[in-house]
Design an enzyme around this catalytic site. Sequence first.
Site, PDB file in Angstrom:
ATOM      1  N   CYS A  40      41.189   8.481  76.471  1.00  0.00           N
ATOM      2  CA  CYS A  40      41.063   8.932  74.969  1.00  0.00           C
ATOM      3  C   CYS A  40      42.494   8.033  74.571  1.00  0.00           C
ATOM      4  CB  CYS A  40      41.089  10.162  74.906  1.00  0.00           C
ATOM      5  SG  CYS A  40      39.454  10.890  75.352  1.00  0.00           S
ATOM      6  N   ALA A  96      43.703   5.817  71.762  1.00  0.00           N
ATOM      7  CA  ALA A  96      44.468   5.414  70.555  1.00  0.00           C
ATOM      8  C   ALA A  96      45.316   6.727  69.908  1.00  0.00           C
ATOM      9  CB  ALA A  96      43.511   5.160  69.192  1.00  0.00           C
ATOM     10  N   ASP A 131      33.033   4.997  74.016  1.00  0.00           N
ATOM     11  CA  ASP A 131      33.022   6.444  74.528  1.00  0.00           C
ATOM     12  C   ASP A 131      33.456   6.847  75.993  1.00  0.00           C
ATOM     13  OD1 ASP A 131      32.484   9.116  75.029  1.00  0.00           O
ATOM     14  OD2 ASP A 131      30.904   9.417  73.469  1.00  0.00           O
ATOM     15  N   CYS A 188      47.983  18.637  72.592  1.00  0.00           N
ATOM     16  CA  CYS A 188      49.176  18.940  71.613  1.00  0.00           C
ATOM     17  C   CYS A 188      48.658  20.005  70.858  1.00  0.00           C
ATOM     18  CB  CYS A 188      49.727  17.915  70.738  1.00  0.00           C
ATOM     19  SG  CYS A 188      48.106  17.179  69.956  1.00  0.00           S
TER      20      CYS A 188
HETATM   21  C1  LIG Z   1      45.027  12.950  71.032  1.00  0.00           C
HETATM   22  S1  LIG Z   1      44.335  11.484  70.632  1.00  0.00           S
HETATM   23  C2  LIG Z   1      44.898  10.539  71.734  1.00  0.00           C
HETATM   24  C3  LIG Z   1      46.510  10.152  71.666  1.00  0.00           C
HETATM   25  C4  LIG Z   1      46.864   9.088  72.623  1.00  0.00           C
HETATM   26  N1  LIG Z   1      46.812   9.199  73.847  1.00  0.00           N
HETATM   27  C5  LIG Z   1      48.249   8.686  72.472  1.00  0.00           C
HETATM   28  O1  LIG Z   1      48.997   9.307  73.213  1.00  0.00           O
HETATM   29  O2  LIG Z   1      48.442   7.679  71.495  1.00  0.00           O
HETATM   30  C6  LIG Z   1      42.629  11.647  71.218  1.00  0.00           C
HETATM   31  C7  LIG Z   1      41.979  10.250  70.781  1.00  0.00           C
HETATM   32  O3  LIG Z   1      40.925  10.271  71.749  1.00  0.00           O
HETATM   33  C8  LIG Z   1      39.738   9.582  70.918  1.00  0.00           C
HETATM   34  N2  LIG Z   1      38.365  10.259  71.450  1.00  0.00           N
HETATM   35  C9  LIG Z   1      37.963  11.262  71.293  1.00  0.00           C
HETATM   36  N3  LIG Z   1      36.736  11.534  72.065  1.00  0.00           N
HETATM   37  C10 LIG Z   1      36.864  10.375  72.880  1.00  0.00           C
HETATM   38  C11 LIG Z   1      35.685   9.861  73.812  1.00  0.00           C
HETATM   39  N4  LIG Z   1      34.553  10.619  74.046  1.00  0.00           N
HETATM   40  N5  LIG Z   1      35.986   8.712  74.275  1.00  0.00           N
HETATM   41  C12 LIG Z   1      36.976   7.764  73.927  1.00  0.00           C
HETATM   42  N6  LIG Z   1      37.707   8.226  72.908  1.00  0.00           N
HETATM   43  C13 LIG Z   1      37.712   9.544  72.458  1.00  0.00           C
HETATM   44  C14 LIG Z   1      39.702  10.126  69.643  1.00  0.00           C
HETATM   45  O4  LIG Z   1      39.421   9.063  68.672  1.00  0.00           O
HETATM   46  C15 LIG Z   1      41.500  10.036  69.425  1.00  0.00           C
HETATM   47  O5  LIG Z   1      41.862   8.584  69.014  1.00  0.00           O
END
Ligand SMILES: C[S@@+](CC[C@H](N)C(=O)[O-])C[C@H]1O[C@@H](n2cnc3c(N)ncnc32)[C@H](O)[C@@H]1O
Length: 730
Positions: A252, A254, A337, A481
């Site tokens: 996950c 972004a 995903d 977080c």
């Molecule tokens: C907490 S943020 C991640 C922050 C990132 N790890 C960083 O340190 O920059 C969670 C991210 O997971 C993505 N996300 C949520 N469910 C997901 C999934 N099933 N597969 C991939 N990405 C997912 C969200 O869109 C979001 O951008």
Amino acid sequence: MSLYHETAAILTAAGPNATHGGSLKSRIFKDKSLKSPPAQVYALALETSKWSAILKEVVEASDLLKHERKLTPALSLLLVHDLLLSKSGIALPATHGLRVSIERHKARLNSEFVRARIRRKCATLDALRTQVEIGARGGCPVHPRWIRVNTLKSTVEEQLATTFKGWEVVESVAEVIQAADAFDGQGKKGKKVIHIDGHIPNLIAACPGVADFTKTEAYKSGKIILQDKASCFPAYLLDPRPERDGDVMDTCAAPGNKTTHLAAIVHSRVEDNKAIVFDGKTGKKGNKKKRGEEEQKGTTTTTIFAFEKDPHRAKTLQKMVKTAGSDTFTVVNAGKDFLKVNPLDAKYRNVGALLLDPSCSGSGIVGRDDAPTLHLPSAPSSSSSSSSSSSSSSSTNTNTKANPKGKQNNNKRKSPPTTTGTTETQEPPAKVLIDDDGVAIPVSSQADLEARIASLASFQLTLLQHAMSFPAARRITYSTCSIHAGENEHVVLRALASDVAKRRGWRVLKRQEQVEGMRRWDVRGEAEAMTLEEGITTEGVMEEKEKEKEEVRDAVIRAYYRDDGRGVMGFFVAGFVRDGTIDDPVYLLDGVEQQQQQQEGEEEEEEQEDPEGPFVRDEQGRIVRDENGIPTLKSTGKKAVDLKELEGDEESSVEYRIEGQEEEDEEEPYQRDGKGNLVRDDEGLPVLKEGRRWKVVKGGKGQKAEGVSDESEEEEEGSEDGDEWGGFDD
Ligand SMILES: C[S@@+](CC[C@H](N)C(=O)[O-])C[C@H]1O[C@@H](n2cnc3c(N)ncnc32)[C@H](O)[C@@H]1O
């Protein structure tokens, strides 16, 4: 409209975006109707709000609003703020009506301001400024500006000599925090001090508010990355090592803070003398080269696979990965995903380490509510000549969130009430929960909040279990977080008790096994969070096992946004490991081979994402079969199994036997022609000698038209309407 009118409208929520809610900053920067520069409006609104308790006293004591009837309470605060506290004074022409209406009361306003300072026992204006800053935070701690030096592009030494040239290096984070409230005698806040962190390598804490690092060359070129210390824990704890862990996955990803951190760590671990060139475009790993021969940055044996479901956020991720110089060995799967990623896909057969940092409630994030409460002076009523009584004053919280204690400040994110096991503040629920993806979720009651946490926790657990199913995976970090035990310790306990964890031998990464800096970090899991709610079975994993329970508690890592000198945001991270001897060699790796073959020439994504399954169906949704019960694959338009190949297909899970034929029978059951070749029927099946019949003994629901009996038909009847075809392994 002037800067002052526009800012007053924003502060009193009368502007065009009044109904949009959100933080003061987002309301201002999203307001496309503003004529004044948003940064200027924000600075004026924020500073005036901080000083508003004092300015309100000054305005009321000087009877300003009584004498200047055209001024509103908000306008008077803004103008008096600039008159008394801005170096350049009121930002209007000297003859402008608003400016004139304030400046003719300058002497009175000045003397009331001095009185207000003395009432607060501040000998100097700087002392008052410090008091205002602290008061504006309502006792909440200062948060240092954390800066990670990206070792793919720079070094701490280089940054000390460039970006931080002239900055004093101090011994502790606490000293950086203290410096934040100091003034230099000319109204300039903060000091140029930094501390080099003792837990996370290549991390620097800088005094906030002194410099805008986003404007520096180092930031723009990816040499430094602004990332909270706690947010650096997961990649550091995962500690990916190319020779041990192979490829790495950020599930996950972004905006990419942790992806790029992983990249920097992986790169620093590359063996000194050799590396394998990775082509980020084709995904191919090429020739081994001596490290000395290979100048290209990012040369490593490891591929980082980064997944981001949200296509918009994925763009930020791609940009960040490129700027950080890790695009040569990071494959960004934009808009993908992670839950739909097939662990048995051959591409991921070497993924040994996964970082899971899913969406969460974001309750540990600092600085979301960035506006202190605004204290407005009372407008004089037509019957009263003075309104200096503070009890009659109004106060407007510029936030959308509740401020039940009437604190002067709101700089800290309000912690919603905790679920079981947390020790944070027990304030009533916030009205809006802004998660870490920036999504505002209305939370009007404790029940709402608990439902939100429960739903997040279930999604987080699903992701974690999915990560645990990757065949070669040996290490995982799970982080949020959030301060809620429901999203943290409870997810860990549930994951440990899950089938996949037990089957594959996953356990927590014990404290003594952790990288040195994390071992020394002394804020660990919450004792009261180590038991799941009643009714949830842990199947003996935790119950009655106090020692194990304590081991898990000590293994998981927490961080709190507190005034404890650490200067970090609220955070949680747990590491999982397994020794790798359990379960994967036969079952899973065989699966990888099968998958690999099946994928040849097929559109893998389409197949994975089709909820109807891989076979052609009729209008009623029933799988269409031929007379032998064999379905047709959507992907190829061909039969799932070619009966003609069955004879030599030892791998097929369908077994045909000949009725009455014993294994030790020596007599050949098939008919042969004069040349000794098997005689076959129209469908290619060998023709049996007279008196012999085919029968299906395992799998398949086929009815061979002639000579093949189907004894299994009855017991498999129910599978006809199911999603899965009961015949052959798919
Ligand atoms: C907490 S943020 C991640 C922050 C990132 N790890 C960083 O340190 O920059 C969670 C991210 O997971 C993505 N996300 C949520 N469910 C997901 C999934 N099933 N597969 C991939 N990405 C997912 C969200 O869109 C979001 O951008």
